[in-house]
Design a protein around this motif. Structure first.
Motif, PDB file in Angstrom:
ATOM      1  N   UNK A 183       5.085   8.500 -15.147  1.00 40.18           N
ATOM      2  CA  UNK A 183       4.453   8.982 -13.915  1.00 40.18           C
ATOM      3  C   UNK A 183       3.374   8.026 -13.437  1.00 40.18           C
ATOM      4  N   UNK A 184       3.379   7.773 -12.131  1.00 38.34           N
ATOM      5  CA  UNK A 184       2.308   6.969 -11.539  1.00 38.34           C
ATOM      6  C   UNK A 184       2.024   7.451 -10.116  1.00 38.34           C
ATOM      7  N   UNK A 202      -2.217   7.521  -3.687  1.00 38.74           N
ATOM      8  CA  UNK A 202      -2.635   8.727  -4.379  1.00 38.74           C
ATOM      9  C   UNK A 202      -2.220  10.005  -3.651  1.00 38.74           C
ATOM     10  N   UNK A 203      -1.586   9.855  -2.480  1.00 39.73           N
ATOM     11  CA  UNK A 203      -1.099  11.033  -1.766  1.00 39.73           C
ATOM     12  C   UNK A 203       0.049  11.699  -2.510  1.00 39.73           C
ATOM     13  N   UNK A 204       0.754  10.904  -3.321  1.00 39.61           N
ATOM     14  CA  UNK A 204       1.913  11.445  -4.033  1.00 39.61           C
ATOM     15  C   UNK A 204       1.953  10.913  -5.453  1.00 39.61           C
ATOM     16  N   UNK A 205       2.650  11.650  -6.301  1.00 42.08           N
ATOM     17  CA  UNK A 205       2.926  11.182  -7.654  1.00 42.08           C
ATOM     18  C   UNK A 205       4.434  10.962  -7.744  1.00 42.08           C
ATOM     19  N   UNK A 206       4.830   9.982  -8.551  1.00 44.83           N
ATOM     20  CA  UNK A 206       6.257   9.716  -8.713  1.00 44.83           C
ATOM     21  C   UNK A 206       6.597   9.710 -10.193  1.00 44.83           C
ATOM     22  N   UNK A 207       7.670  10.406 -10.541  1.00 48.88           N
ATOM     23  CA  UNK A 207       8.208  10.361 -11.904  1.00 48.88           C
ATOM     24  C   UNK A 207       9.395   9.406 -11.909  1.00 48.88           C
ATOM     25  N   UNK A 208       9.355   8.441 -12.818  1.00 46.99           N
ATOM     26  CA  UNK A 208      10.434   7.456 -12.899  1.00 46.99           C
ATOM     27  C   UNK A 208      11.081   7.473 -14.284  1.00 46.99           C
ATOM     28  N   UNK A 223      -7.376  10.234  -0.228  1.00 46.68           N
ATOM     29  CA  UNK A 223      -6.579  10.371  -1.449  1.00 46.68           C
ATOM     30  C   UNK A 223      -6.771   9.179  -2.355  1.00 46.68           C
ATOM     31  N   UNK A 252      14.725   4.474 -11.843  1.00 44.20           N
ATOM     32  CA  UNK A 252      15.203   5.620 -11.061  1.00 44.20           C
ATOM     33  C   UNK A 252      14.020   6.514 -10.692  1.00 44.20           C
ATOM     34  N   UNK A 293       1.516   7.078  -6.170  1.00 47.89           N
ATOM     35  CA  UNK A 293       2.037   6.189  -5.120  1.00 47.89           C
ATOM     36  C   UNK A 293       1.445   6.636  -3.786  1.00 47.89           C
ATOM     37  N   UNK A 294       1.688   5.887  -2.750  1.00 48.50           N
ATOM     38  CA  UNK A 294       1.171   6.195  -1.408  1.00 48.50           C
ATOM     39  C   UNK A 294      -0.325   6.503  -1.468  1.00 48.50           C
ATOM     40  N   UNK A 317      -4.464  19.849  -6.322  1.00 51.46           N
ATOM     41  CA  UNK A 317      -5.872  19.802  -6.719  1.00 51.46           C
ATOM     42  C   UNK A 317      -6.487  21.170  -6.469  1.00 51.46           C
ATOM     43  N   UNK A 332      -8.110   9.742  -6.125  1.00 54.08           N
ATOM     44  CA  UNK A 332      -7.269   9.378  -7.267  1.00 54.08           C
ATOM     45  C   UNK A 332      -7.998   8.463  -8.236  1.00 54.08           C
ATOM     46  N   UNK A 374      11.464  12.159  -9.383  1.00 51.56           N
ATOM     47  CA  UNK A 374      10.780  13.188  -8.586  1.00 51.56           C
ATOM     48  C   UNK A 374       9.580  12.596  -7.878  1.00 51.56           C
ATOM     49  N   UNK A 389       0.273  15.827  -5.685  1.00 50.74           N
ATOM     50  CA  UNK A 389      -0.530  16.393  -6.761  1.00 50.74           C
ATOM     51  C   UNK A 389      -1.300  17.621  -6.281  1.00 50.74           C
ATOM     52  N   UNK A 441       0.806  -1.220   0.000  1.00 48.02           N
ATOM     53  CA  UNK A 441       0.000   0.000   0.000  1.00 48.02           C
ATOM     54  C   UNK A 441       0.841   1.273   0.000  1.00 48.02           C
ATOM     55  N   UNK A 442       2.177   1.162  -0.045  1.00 50.20           N
ATOM     56  CA  UNK A 442       2.969   2.397  -0.171  1.00 50.20           C
ATOM     57  C   UNK A 442       3.286   2.689  -1.646  1.00 50.20           C
ATOM     58  N   UNK A 466       6.312  13.955  -5.658  1.00 47.28           N
ATOM     59  CA  UNK A 466       5.637  15.224  -5.355  1.00 47.28           C
ATOM     60  C   UNK A 466       4.164  14.994  -5.061  1.00 47.28           C
TER      61      UNK A 466
END
Lengths: 261, 318
Positions: B127-128, B133-139, B266, A223, B130-131, A232, B270, A226, A230, A127-128, A228
């Motif tokens: 981009x997806x 929907x609390x965060x977005x991650x660019x990979x 979240x 890798x 994670x957490x 809203x 999401x 970033x 979102x 769930x993380x 961040x």
């Protein structure tokens, strides 16, 4: 049966969105003060699947593996209280922030060190990071068949019978052992430990493995550029009305005006 | 950057999400050579439409019993032959299963459940959420082929370019002996699937019990829509888990989503951001759902929903 369960320790996913913070400089989640980590909910489903297999196949041995840095022993001992036979904590700073292929690589080394297994159970995702990859990558590394999203796992006649959740129902899959199964929430909640189990777990210590026991983790293939939050925009138009009933009527009129009804 | 698309075919028809993968491919690069693995039954019937969408080569994979292991074997062969730098598939039942297994087989890596792609001077940024929907991650993926599974409805379906032709190559693969699908059990559903419904009415913890869903069902029926729920009602057994809306449930993108008694975690928000119009009904004016909603009613749903239902009935003659 020789059963291995992969259990992940994660930051509590139920914290309110307002408490969720990211350190932009390090691309890491800042754990909120006073909120303890938890066992990943999907890992709990995997553990429940293991316990049910043990119930149905007396004499089975469950070994629980957890991988990370600074693992919380008391938290993870819950598995022992519920009936797991051994808890192996693969705890080393070298294993912090691994990507999914590297995590699966370290887990594969650990499974090879254990030598004997009939089935490996893990959550369908954690769930993380919610990637749903570790179990399936591990199956690839071990050259074992994999079934994902299991809602039921049974063993009879030397074979596994797994019900796999799909969007319009479920598939019934028969697999040889050894196999890797990722477990979905549909299997049901993890049982509660009883007093006898809790007392027995108190006396039992986990086994610790370090990178020196298993070898360095493979380098990252994925890798993280970033991390961040979102943005809203709050641009919600509130429907007016002196009473809730009037608001309901006005909402219907609004939906008609928008040609949505 | 040559691209290989995994297109799922059922009874000769392309799955809707497969056409979206062509839009994703064009986002990565407008002039990529696109090859396709058409996998499923009746794949030959899909070749023309795949060519018209821009495929120059179509690999045909028509196994009798499709296991993910068999799909990985087929796609592995097509990947070797096409030498694609990127492999795109849908985050579907099949795609979610094969992306990691294919990555393992090809010694590369996958990013799953992707919601955005960007080509940054030849470097693919993936981009997806994670957490929850609390965060977005660019990979980025450092190895090739880069394997990417994309969530349905993130990209618009590609328009057909008209009357193109494609080379076809039939693939063969051996069924793995150690695993097989014995049967598929379809669970009967009333009305459209929640992922495809044009109107969805969702209920949350604020309903206070399973009874509230009866009223939501009346409203949804009136609108030709379906009922779903956030996570707490599913955990409590008020509504089936199969109807859970959110990042750990179903991702929806209806024309109209009415969220009733949902605070808006979240992970729920999401899963609904693809909705064209979101209406939130909640007595807590501070609820997070109002940040995602286009229209909001701050009031007791027990009074708002019946009035809304009666008025809609009157307006639509339903």
């Amino acid at each position: 049966m020789d059963i291995i369960v992969l259990v992940k320790q994660i930051p509590d996913p139920e914290i309110p969105p307002a408490s969720f913070k990211i350190d932009a400089a390090t691309n890491k989640v800042v754990p909120p003060a006073g909120v303890a980590p938890v066992i990943d909910p999907y890992s709990e489903h995997a553990l429940e699947a293991a316990l049910r297999l043990k119930d149905a196949n007396p004499g089975s041995v469950i070994k629980v593996l957890s991988l990370g840095a600074n693992l919380n022993k008391e938290l993870l001992k819950k598995a022992l209280a519920l009936g797991a036979d051994e808890l192996i904590l693969i705890d080393d700073p070298a294993y912090a922030d691994l990507d999914a292929p590297a995590t699966a690589g370290v887990m594969a080394s650990a499974v090879k060190k254990i030598v004997k297994f009939d089935i490996i159970l893990t959550g369908r995702a954690a769930a993380d990071w919610d990637a749903g990859q570790t179990g399936l990558l591990l199956a690839g590394s071990l050259n074992a068949p994999a079934v994902s999203h299991a809602r039921k796992v049974e063993f009879s006649g030397g074979k596994l019978r797994v019900e796999r959740v799909v969007s319009d129902g479920y598939d019934v899959i028969e697999s040889a052992i050894p196999a890797v199964i990722t477990v979905s929430s549909e299997i049901g909640k993890l049982r509660l430990p009883n007093i006898k189990g809790v007392l027995a777990a108190k006396k039992k210590e986990p086994v610790y493995w370090k990178a020196a026991d298993l070898g360095a983790a493979p380098g990252r293939k994925v890798k993280l550029v970033r991390l961040y939050q979102p943005q809203r925009e709050a641009s919600c138009e509130l429907i007016p009305g002196a009473t809730p009933e009037e608001q309901g009527i006005n909402l219907a009129l609004k939906l008609r005006e928008l040609k949505l009804i | 950057m040559d691209i290989l698309i995994i297109a799922e075919v059922k009874d000769g028809a392309l799955s809707p999400v497969s056409t979206e993968l062509f839009t994703a491919a064009r986002t990565i690069s407008a002039d990529s050579r696109v090859s396709v693995v058409a996998i499923g039954n009746g794949v030959k019937s899909a070749v023309l439409s795949l060519a018209n969408l821009g495929a120059s080569v179509v690999f045909l994979a028509e196994p009798r019993d499709l296991t993910p292991q068999l799909a990985v074997s087929f796609i592995g062969k097509a990947a070797a032959e096409s030498r694609a730098a990127v492999i795109l598939m849908a985050e579907s039942d099949l795609g979610a299963d094969i992306a990691p297994q294919l990555a393992s087989k090809l010694g590369t890596a996958a990013v799953t459940g992707v919601v955005a792609l960007r080509n940054d001077n030849g470097q693919l940024i993936i981009t997806r959420p994670v957490y929850g929907g609390n965060a977005m991650a660019d990979f980025t993926i450092d190895t090739e082929p880069q394997i990417i599974s994309i969530r349905p409805k993130v990209f618009a379906p590609a328009a057909s370019g008209g009357n193109q032709t494609a080379e076809t190559i039939e693939l063969a693969a051996e069924s793995p002996a150690n695993i097989r699908v014995i049967e598929h059990v379809a669970v009967q559903q009333q009305g459209p699937r929640i992922e495809e419904a044009k109107v969805v009415v969702g209920g949350g913890r604020g309903l206070g019990g399973p009874e509230g869903f009866t009223q939501l069902k009346q409203l949804a029926d009136l609108l030709g829509g379906v009922v779903g729920a956030s996570r707490p009602p599913c955990d409590q057994g008020w509504w089936p888990e199969t109807g859970q809306i959110g990042i750990t449930g179903k991702i929806i993108s209806p024309d109209l989503y009415i969220a009733v008694g949902i605070s808006g975690s979240s992970q729920h928000v999401s899963g609904v951001t693809g909705s064209k119009t979101i209406v939130a009904i909640n007595k807590d004016a501070e609820a997070n759902i109002f940040k995602a909603a286009t229209y909001g009613v701050t009031g007791d749903w027990k009074k708002v929903v019946p009035a809304l239902t009666v008025k809609i009935k009157e307006l639509t003659g339903g």
